[in-house]
Design a protein around this motif. Structure first.
Motif, short mmCIF file in Angstrom:
data_model
loop_
_atom_site.label_atom_id
_atom_site.label_comp_id
_atom_site.label_asym_id
_atom_site.label_seq_id
_atom_site.Cartn_x
_atom_site.Cartn_y
_atom_site.Cartn_z
N GLY A 42 -2.56 12.21 6.15
CA GLY A 42 -1.86 11.65 7.31
C GLY A 42 -2.03 12.44 8.59
O GLY A 42 -1.09 12.57 9.38
N THR A 52 -9.43 4.13 9.71
CA THR A 52 -8.89 4.34 8.37
C THR A 52 -9.91 3.87 7.34
O THR A 52 -10.76 3.02 7.64
CB THR A 52 -7.56 3.59 8.16
N SER A 82 -7.49 6.98 3.29
CA SER A 82 -6.52 7.32 4.33
C SER A 82 -5.09 7.07 3.88
O SER A 82 -4.81 6.10 3.16
CB SER A 82 -6.77 6.48 5.59
N ALA A 83 -4.19 7.93 4.34
CA ALA A 83 -2.76 7.69 4.15
C ALA A 83 -2.37 6.46 4.97
O ALA A 83 -3.09 6.07 5.90
CB ALA A 83 -1.98 8.92 4.62
N PRO A 84 -1.24 5.83 4.67
CA PRO A 84 -0.79 4.70 5.50
C PRO A 84 -0.60 5.14 6.95
O PRO A 84 -0.12 6.24 7.22
CB PRO A 84 0.54 4.29 4.87
N LYS A 144 1.13 3.65 10.39
CA LYS A 144 1.98 2.60 10.95
C LYS A 144 1.48 2.22 12.34
O LYS A 144 1.36 3.07 13.20
CB LYS A 144 3.43 3.08 11.02
N PRO A 188 -1.27 -4.22 12.87
CA PRO A 188 -2.41 -3.69 12.11
C PRO A 188 -3.58 -4.65 11.95
O PRO A 188 -4.68 -4.22 11.66
CB PRO A 188 -1.79 -3.34 10.75
#
Length: 161
Positions: A24, A128, A132-134, A136, A140
């Motif tokens: 992240g 991403t 990849s981490a989420p 926000k 999106p």
């Protein structure tokens, strides 16, 4: 409260391409960046930088100190929305960061105001991938980025209730 919208023109300079990591964080990656330019905001950078650009861009705009301020006035920079992360500086002083998915963000600038001021917002929309981490983001599904909400100066008197 009195509001002054800082719509433009803004100068922008693409700084680098970035990738959102598994932990992240935004990591700089190799690759060409588009040319710098000028625009009015709010705007996504898809139209000026292209649909395939994911990275970090510095936006800069100068403004004069609002007139008629009194000791009872507080002055704020308000940034409605960035896609996806932001960092804000006024006259070389770091005001703070805007995390991904943040609501409108306010920074008090009363004591930092000069006759002529330089506001800088660095926006990072990293690419991403499956690792990849989420991340926000406001929307999106869009491949946008940038200062996608209003940037404004708000003047609030301490005597207002």
């Amino acid at each position: 409260m009195h509001t002054i919208r800082l719509r433009g023109p803004w100068n922008y300079v693409p700084l680098c391409r970035t990738l959102w990591t598994a932990v992240g964080t935004s990591q700089e990656i190799d690759g060409p960046v588009p040319a710098e330019g000028r625009l009015k905001i709010p705007a996504n950078w898809q139209e000026t930088l292209g649909e395939d650009f994911f990275g970090r861009v510095r936006y800069q705009r100068s403004f004069h100190c609002p007139t008629g301020l009194t000791e009872q006035d507080q002055v704020f920079i308000v940034i409605d929305q960035v896609d996806a992360l932001g960092s804000v500086t006024l006259n070389g002083q770091h005001l703070g960061d805007i995390p991904a998915g943040a609501d409108p963000t306010r920074f008090e600038i009363t004591i930092l105001l000069q006759q002529r001021n330089q506001l800088e917002v660095v926006v990072d929309l990293p690419m991403t991938d499956a690792n990849s981490a989420p991340l926000k983001r406001p929307n999106p599904q869009q491949r946008s980025g940038g200062l996608i909400g209003e940037v404004k100066i708000e003047i609030q008197s301490l005597t207002e209730s």
